[in-house]
Enzyme design. Structure first.
Site, mmCIF file in Angstrom:
data_model
loop_
_atom_site.group_PDB
_atom_site.id
_atom_site.type_symbol
_atom_site.label_atom_id
_atom_site.label_comp_id
_atom_site.label_asym_id
_atom_site.label_seq_id
_atom_site.Cartn_x
_atom_site.Cartn_y
_atom_site.Cartn_z
ATOM 1 N NE ARG A 34 -20.577 28.188 2.578
ATOM 2 C CZ ARG A 34 -20.029 27.570 3.589
ATOM 3 N NH1 ARG A 34 -20.699 26.630 4.235
ATOM 4 N NH2 ARG A 34 -18.803 27.846 3.984
ATOM 5 C CE1 TYR A 170 -23.326 34.926 1.414
ATOM 6 C CE2 TYR A 170 -23.451 32.535 1.563
ATOM 7 C CZ TYR A 170 -22.703 33.687 1.416
ATOM 8 O OH TYR A 170 -21.348 33.605 1.252
ATOM 9 C CE LYS A 179 -19.115 27.291 -1.654
ATOM 10 N NZ LYS A 179 -17.711 26.969 -1.928
ATOM 11 C CG HIS A 199 -14.403 24.129 -1.226
ATOM 12 N ND1 HIS A 199 -14.310 24.495 0.105
ATOM 13 C CD2 HIS A 199 -14.820 25.236 -1.872
ATOM 14 C CE1 HIS A 199 -14.647 25.755 0.242
ATOM 15 N NE2 HIS A 199 -14.951 26.241 -0.942
ATOM 16 C CB SER A 221 -15.406 29.308 3.161
ATOM 17 O OG SER A 221 -16.056 28.123 2.772
ATOM 18 C CB ALA A 222 -13.299 33.417 4.008
ATOM 19 C CB CYS A 223 -8.547 29.975 3.680
ATOM 20 S SG CYS A 223 -9.208 29.562 5.285
ATOM 21 C CB THR A 226 -10.651 34.769 -4.647
ATOM 22 O OG1 THR A 226 -11.817 33.981 -4.379
ATOM 23 C CG2 THR A 226 -10.915 35.642 -5.868
ATOM 24 C CG ASP A 248 -15.729 28.184 -4.333
ATOM 25 O OD1 ASP A 248 -15.025 28.103 -3.310
ATOM 26 O OD2 ASP A 248 -16.970 28.054 -4.307
ATOM 27 C CG ASN A 337 -19.566 35.837 3.908
ATOM 28 O OD1 ASN A 337 -18.567 35.557 3.254
ATOM 29 N ND2 ASN A 337 -20.710 35.160 3.788
ATOM 30 C CB SER A 338 -19.561 42.313 1.868
ATOM 31 O OG SER A 338 -18.226 42.679 2.144
ATOM 32 N NE ARG A 339 -18.728 35.516 0.254
ATOM 33 C CZ ARG A 339 -18.182 34.308 0.159
ATOM 34 N NH1 ARG A 339 -17.759 33.862 -0.995
ATOM 35 N NH2 ARG A 339 -18.040 33.550 1.218
ATOM 36 N NE ARG A 370 -8.468 32.577 7.395
ATOM 37 C CZ ARG A 370 -7.972 33.762 7.079
ATOM 38 N NH1 ARG A 370 -7.058 34.327 7.834
ATOM 39 N NH2 ARG A 370 -8.425 34.392 6.016
ATOM 40 C CG ASP A 465 6.677 37.797 -1.759
ATOM 41 O OD1 ASP A 465 7.490 37.762 -2.698
ATOM 42 O OD2 ASP A 465 6.426 38.831 -1.114
#
Ligand code: OXD
Ligand code: MN
Length: 565
Positions: A34, A170, A179, A199, A221-223, A226, A248, A337-339, A370, A465
């Site tokens: 993005r 993308y 988004k 989100h 994103s990416a934390c 999923t 998401d 960032n491949s998906r 994070r 866990d």
């Protein structure tokens, strides 16, 4: 359409025996994430976009982009994609129509949304479909044009319910249902109409006695949304299971019972591949065994796919750019960032209620990011308004999901910084207003799986866990678990979370639940600077909650709003 994509080389067919129905797509090397710098909210007034969004006047945006669009699809096929966001038959679902010259986008929209007849039928039922009405549809115009980053713009016209995106293929820039519609346009609609577009992931946590508690969670994103959405209970947590409803985005409405009800407007997952493995997310691995579009991963010798963190690397392959690759040649096989793009229906843990028209009632909302330091493993807010402050003051280290520097801490309220379609000061006010309408609001928690020690090692094992923490959260929701009141909220004590069988020293557990006063006070200064940017639009309640935290942490008496136990 798939055959055409194979003929043009836009897609590569993967091994039909090992990966049936799976395709590989390689994007342009300049078009892998993005682009927040090139994303604009084009409201009539600049103040309505607010200090955290890029703004462009609608007339200028239509004019500038119009000139790039002009002739950009010449010689290409234009696809017209009517799509429904949300379950069929749900009063909360909305229709969009995307025009695009990208076959990759068309094939991906078929996975990520309910595209085609269901959307047409819905428009026919709803009537004219005129924009600006509840029965209208969001108009999306997309062209790859020549993929030139200097002519790339993602523009949103909330007042026109329109999206114009040009110069990128993308996912986050080009699959306009995601988004652009389901967050930026929908957040604006939600404010006008009294609901929320967030989100967030959506899960149901089932206890051994069959009780299911629904939790929505906002993480940048990416934390790991999923991973958490598809969590597999470890052996030590026998009898518990996590049902997946979304990974998401959620749309949430106040129910007649005064609870908050959530639907997932999407129909698929667009997940980050690197780091996904049978250890970290076995259910995602099972989900992507078939009918999946992989973007920018490594092509392994037998026409299967591989990415960093999946397993031992193959001996050689073609990297995400299509160049010969061997392990240790210095390049990543897959782009960070491949998906994978895959229908939700493939997910073995998909909840039987994931497409229930009214959605599911949410008992808890999680905020998390994070944070190597500062934030403890988990804490609970004092009440809804304090929870809104906790979400508004979220921060996280940046990831590869957006172009730009990775690993720098930035404030990311409710994980919506890049996705809120209007002034975030008004957005906080909307959250507070929603709380006033909820007679049985969800409890609000903050979690941080990413705390590290002095050597940079994660303190908490994470993944399966995390269920241990979810169980404390569920038990808090049902009034069954203990906690101590601290300056920042309610924290579990050692005995409150099931840590049986975990190889964690007491010192580590202490560190995970420690509030570092100095670091926290420093963070509060950063929060203050951030909130100041909203000026008059910042609700007083947010400032009061911040001041309350400062006072409690510095040991001063604070006589502001009550923060009852
Ligand atoms: C996503 C993102 O792709 O948040 O979900 O960037
Ligand atoms: Mn996301």
């Amino acid at each position: 359409m798939t055959r055409q994509a194979l003929n043009t080389g836009e897609m590569i067919e993967l091994n039909p025996d090992l990966s049936p129905g799976c395709l590989l797509h390689r994007s342009d090397v300049n078009d892998v994430a993005r682009v927040e710098d090139l994303t604009f909210i084009c409201s009539g007034k600049r103040e309505d976009a607010g200090p955290t969004n890029n703004w462009m006047a609608p007339s200028e945006a239509y004019d500038r982009l119009g000139r790039i669009f002009d002739g950009s699809m010449k010689g290409r096929t234009m696809y017209v994609i009517p799509y429904l966001m949300g379950p069929e038959g749900s009063p909360f679902s909305r229709v969009g129509v995307e025009l695009t010259d990208s076959l990759y986008v068309a094939l991906s929209m078929r996975i990520m949304t309910r595209a085609g007849r269901v959307a047409m039928d819905r428009l026919a039922v709803d009537g004219s479909g005129a924009p600006g009405t509840a029965a209208g549809f969001v108009r999306g115009l997309h062209s790859k044009a020549d993929l030139d980053p200097r002519k790339r713009f993602i523009c949103h016209f909330p007042e026109d319910q329109a999206i114009w995106s040009v110069g990128s293929g993308y996912g986050g820039n080009a699959l306009l249902g995601k988004k652009c519609f389901a967050l930026r346009i929908a957040s604006h609609l939600g404010r006008l109409e009294g609901w929320m577009a967030e989100h967030m992931l959506l899960i149901g946590v089932e206890a051994p006695d069959g009780e299911v508690t629904y939790i929505a969670g906002a993480f940048p994103s990416a934390c790991g949304k999923t991973n958490l959405a598809m969590l597999e209970a470890p052996l030590s947590q026998r009898g518990y299971r996590v049902w997946t409803l979304g990974d998401d985005i959620v749309w949430m409405h106040v129910g007649e019972d005064g609870r908050l009800w959530a639907i997932n407007p999407e129909a698929g997952f667009f997940g980050v591949a690197p780091g996904t493995s049978y250890r970290t997310n076995p259910n995602a691995m099972r989900t992507v065994q078939r009918d999946t579009i992989f973007t920018n991963v490594l092509e392994a010798p037998n026409r299967t796919v591989w990415w960093e963190g999946m397993s031992d690397p193959p001996g050689h392959g073609a990297d995400w750019r299509g160049r010969p690759w061997t392990p240790g040649n210095g390049d990543k096989g897959a782009h960070p960032n491949s998906r994978f793009t895959v229908p939700a229906a493939n997910c073995p843990t998909l909840s039987p209620h994931w497409d229930a028209p009214m959605g599911v009632p949410v008992s808890a909302i999680l905020f998390g990011g994070r944070r190597a330091k500062v934030a403890p493993l988990v804490y609970e807010s004092f009440d809804w308004a304090h929870g809104v402050y906790v979400g508004a003051s979220m921060a996280s280290e940046t990831t590869a999901a957006a172009a730009g520097q990775v690993g720098v801490v930035r404030r990311d309220p409710m994980a919506m910084l890049p996705f809120c379609g209007y002034n975030m000061g008004d957005y906080f006010a909307h959250w507070l207003e929603m709380g006033r309408r909820l007679t049985r609001p969800p409890k609000v928690f903050h979690v941080n799986w990413f705390r590290t020690d002095d050597r940079g090692q994660f303190l908490w094992p994470g993944f399966g866990d995390n269920l241990r923490v979810l169980r404390w959260i569920v038990d808090r929701c049902h009034g069954r678990a203990g906690a101590v009141e601290t300056a920042i909220g309610f924290l579990p004590t050692l005995g409150d979370i099931d840590l049986d069988g975990l190889d964690l020293s007491e010192a580590t557990i202490g560190e995970l639940l420690r509030i570092d006063r100095g670091a926290w006070l420093e963070d509060l200064r950063d929060q203050t600077a951030f909130f100041t940017r909203f000026g008059e639009r910042l609700p007083r309640a947010i400032l009061e909650r911040l001041q309350g935290t400062v006072a409690r942490l510095s040991g001063q008496a604070y006589h502001g709003p009550a923060s009852p136990a």
